[in-house]
Every structure is written in C-alpha cells, then in structure tokens.
Design a protein around this motif. Sequence first.
Motif, PDB file in Angstrom:
ATOM      1  N   GLN A   1       0.829  -1.184   0.000  1.00  0.00           N
ATOM      2  CA  GLN A   1       0.000   0.000   0.000  1.00  0.00           C
ATOM      3  C   GLN A   1       0.875   1.249   0.000  1.00  0.00           C
ATOM      4  N   GLY A   2       0.217   2.418  -0.163  1.00  0.00           N
ATOM      5  CA  GLY A   2       0.946   3.672  -0.198  1.00  0.00           C
ATOM      6  C   GLY A   2       1.093   4.269   1.179  1.00  0.00           C
ATOM      7  N   LYS A   3       1.048   5.580   1.218  1.00  0.00           N
ATOM      8  CA  LYS A   3       1.281   6.298   2.464  1.00  0.00           C
ATOM      9  C   LYS A   3       0.055   7.096   2.853  1.00  0.00           C
ATOM     10  N   LEU A   4      -0.005   7.396   4.154  1.00  0.00           N
ATOM     11  CA  LEU A   4      -0.988   8.332   4.673  1.00  0.00           C
ATOM     12  C   LEU A   4      -0.287   9.671   4.848  1.00  0.00           C
ATOM     13  N   VAL A   5      -0.876  10.721   4.319  1.00  0.00           N
ATOM     14  CA  VAL A   5      -0.239  12.035   4.380  1.00  0.00           C
ATOM     15  C   VAL A   5      -1.222  13.041   4.954  1.00  0.00           C
ATOM     16  N   GLU A   6      -0.896  13.574   6.141  1.00  0.00           N
ATOM     17  CA  GLU A   6      -1.749  14.571   6.789  1.00  0.00           C
ATOM     18  C   GLU A   6      -1.351  15.979   6.359  1.00  0.00           C
ATOM     19  N   SER A   7      -2.319  16.887   6.437  1.00  0.00           N
ATOM     20  CA  SER A   7      -2.068  18.301   6.206  1.00  0.00           C
ATOM     21  C   SER A   7      -3.142  19.093   6.925  1.00  0.00           C
ATOM     22  N   GLY A   8      -2.947  20.404   6.985  1.00  0.00           N
ATOM     23  CA  GLY A   8      -3.974  21.273   7.545  1.00  0.00           C
ATOM     24  C   GLY A   8      -3.707  21.782   8.939  1.00  0.00           C
ATOM     25  N   GLY A   9      -2.628  21.310   9.572  1.00  0.00           N
ATOM     26  CA  GLY A   9      -2.305  21.817  10.895  1.00  0.00           C
ATOM     27  C   GLY A   9      -1.859  23.271  10.843  1.00  0.00           C
ATOM     28  N   GLY A  10      -1.741  23.881  12.014  1.00  0.00           N
ATOM     29  CA  GLY A  10      -1.302  25.260  12.070  1.00  0.00           C
ATOM     30  C   GLY A  10      -1.454  25.819  13.462  1.00  0.00           C
ATOM     31  N   SER A  11      -1.287  27.129  13.577  1.00  0.00           N
ATOM     32  CA  SER A  11      -1.416  27.832  14.851  1.00  0.00           C
ATOM     33  C   SER A  11      -2.640  28.721  14.814  1.00  0.00           C
ATOM     34  N   VAL A  12      -3.479  28.587  15.834  1.00  0.00           N
ATOM     35  CA  VAL A  12      -4.700  29.382  15.912  1.00  0.00           C
ATOM     36  C   VAL A  12      -4.903  29.874  17.335  1.00  0.00           C
ATOM     37  N   GLN A  13      -5.755  30.870  17.469  1.00  0.00           N
ATOM     38  CA  GLN A  13      -6.133  31.371  18.791  1.00  0.00           C
ATOM     39  C   GLN A  13      -7.209  30.464  19.373  1.00  0.00           C
ATOM     40  N   SER A  14      -7.302  30.489  20.689  1.00  0.00           N
ATOM     41  CA  SER A  14      -8.357  29.740  21.364  1.00  0.00           C
ATOM     42  C   SER A  14      -9.716  30.165  20.802  1.00  0.00           C
ATOM     43  N   GLY A  15     -10.566  29.164  20.527  1.00  0.00           N
ATOM     44  CA  GLY A  15     -11.865  29.440  19.929  1.00  0.00           C
ATOM     45  C   GLY A  15     -11.880  29.330  18.416  1.00  0.00           C
ATOM     46  N   GLY A  16     -10.705  29.225  17.818  1.00  0.00           N
ATOM     47  CA  GLY A  16     -10.606  29.143  16.371  1.00  0.00           C
ATOM     48  C   GLY A  16     -10.887  27.747  15.835  1.00  0.00           C
ATOM     49  N   ARG A  19      -9.094  22.564   9.848  1.00  0.00           N
ATOM     50  CA  ARG A  19      -9.555  21.338   9.200  1.00  0.00           C
ATOM     51  C   ARG A  19      -8.337  20.526   8.774  1.00  0.00           C
ATOM     52  N   LEU A  20      -8.208  19.347   9.341  1.00  0.00           N
ATOM     53  CA  LEU A  20      -7.122  18.454   8.991  1.00  0.00           C
ATOM     54  C   LEU A  20      -7.561  17.508   7.892  1.00  0.00           C
ATOM     55  N   SER A  21      -6.631  17.190   7.007  1.00  0.00           N
ATOM     56  CA  SER A  21      -6.902  16.246   5.925  1.00  0.00           C
ATOM     57  C   SER A  21      -5.873  15.130   5.959  1.00  0.00           C
ATOM     58  N   CYS A  22      -6.282  13.972   5.509  1.00  0.00           N
ATOM     59  CA  CYS A  22      -5.383  12.821   5.403  1.00  0.00           C
ATOM     60  C   CYS A  22      -5.683  12.143   4.072  1.00  0.00           C
ATOM     61  N   LEU A  23      -4.720  12.177   3.182  1.00  0.00           N
ATOM     62  CA  LEU A  23      -4.908  11.570   1.869  1.00  0.00           C
ATOM     63  C   LEU A  23      -4.274  10.192   1.823  1.00  0.00           C
ATOM     64  N   GLY A  24      -4.883   9.350   1.033  1.00  0.00           N
ATOM     65  CA  GLY A  24      -4.398   7.978   0.894  1.00  0.00           C
ATOM     66  C   GLY A  24      -5.124   7.021   1.794  1.00  0.00           C
ATOM     67  N   ALA A  25      -6.052   7.556   2.647  1.00  0.00           N
ATOM     68  CA  ALA A  25      -6.637   6.716   3.693  1.00  0.00           C
ATOM     69  C   ALA A  25      -7.621   5.687   3.166  1.00  0.00           C
ATOM     70  N   GLY A  26      -8.326   6.002   2.087  1.00  0.00           N
ATOM     71  CA  GLY A  26      -9.410   5.106   1.703  1.00  0.00           C
ATOM     72  C   GLY A  26      -9.123   4.217   0.528  1.00  0.00           C
ATOM     73  N   ALA A  77      -9.925  10.139   1.105  1.00  0.00           N
ATOM     74  CA  ALA A  77      -9.519  11.168   2.057  1.00  0.00           C
ATOM     75  C   ALA A  77     -10.264  11.047   3.378  1.00  0.00           C
ATOM     76  N   LEU A  78      -9.582  11.404   4.429  1.00  0.00           N
ATOM     77  CA  LEU A  78     -10.127  11.464   5.780  1.00  0.00           C
ATOM     78  C   LEU A  78      -9.957  12.891   6.275  1.00  0.00           C
ATOM     79  N   TYR A  79     -10.973  13.398   6.986  1.00  0.00           N
ATOM     80  CA  TYR A  79     -10.919  14.772   7.461  1.00  0.00           C
ATOM     81  C   TYR A  79     -11.223  14.829   8.958  1.00  0.00           C
ATOM     82  N   LEU A  80     -10.748  15.886   9.588  1.00  0.00           N
ATOM     83  CA  LEU A  80     -11.120  16.195  10.962  1.00  0.00           C
ATOM     84  C   LEU A  80     -11.333  17.699  11.055  1.00  0.00           C
ATOM     85  N   GLN A  81     -12.573  18.105  11.273  1.00  0.00           N
ATOM     86  CA  GLN A  81     -12.897  19.514  11.488  1.00  0.00           C
ATOM     87  C   GLN A  81     -12.795  19.795  12.972  1.00  0.00           C
ATOM     88  N   LEU A  82     -11.951  20.746  13.325  1.00  0.00           N
ATOM     89  CA  LEU A  82     -11.732  21.098  14.723  1.00  0.00           C
ATOM     90  C   LEU A  82     -12.297  22.497  14.958  1.00  0.00           C
TER      91      LEU A  82
END
Length: 126
Positions: A1-16, A19-26, A77-82
């Motif tokens: 199989q291939g790889k799982l590759v996450e993206s979408g992280g960063g720095s935000v203020q409290s309350g912000g 959206r994280l993404s993960c490609l290759g998951a499905g 793709a797999l996502y996580l909305q924070l």
Amino acid sequence: QGKLVESGGGSVQSGGSLRLSCLGAGYWPGIAHLGWFREVTEKEREGVASIDLYDKTTYAAEVKGRFTISQDNGLGALYLQLNSLKPEVSGTYYCAATRRDLPLSSRLGPTNYEFWGQGTQVTVSS
C-alpha cells in the motif's frame, strides 16, 4: 500500500477552527476503520475520533460536539474539522488506518491501528 499524508495543521487562537486532511486513507483494500490520534507525550498517543466503512463515528469525550470526523471514499480522504479549539488539544495529530474489525470500545485505541501518517502539528494559543 501507499502512504498516509496529513495536512492542515497550524497555529490558531483559542476558539478558532482548523480542518485536517489525510490523503491515501481510503484507497487500500480491506481498510475497516480510520482514525485521528493526538500525541500527548513522546511515546503516548490518544484517540480523538474514528470512522468506519458505514460512516459510524466515535469521539473522545473531550472533543465531542466540537470536532467532526468525515471521509470521502471517492478521494480516499479522511478529514477532521476542529472547532472551538482550546489550548489543551494542542499537539501532533496523526491519521491512522486498520484492517481489523474493531468493536466500538476499541476504536480509539492507538495500538489497534497498524498504518500511520507522519503527523501534522496543531497549536492553540490562549
């Protein structure tokens, strides 16, 4: 199989939000569950959310109602909305996949997943 590759992280203020993404998951044959995990120490990861083939989701108590896991099978793709982020959920977030058929009680256990991405950093400042 291939790889799982996450993206979408960063720095935000409290309350912000992020959206994280993960490609290759499905795209891998036989994958039964996908999940997001957060590294709490160098050697320990905790489950944040999981989703199965039927879109049944499981959440850790501390994020329920604020985070949403979803998947796009067509894109593999797999996502996580924070939303409503708090400093205590800062850390490196990993997506993971498993071919094991897990009971509900095991779907947030990191040792139950055998395929992992490299992680993406989320930093929430107060």
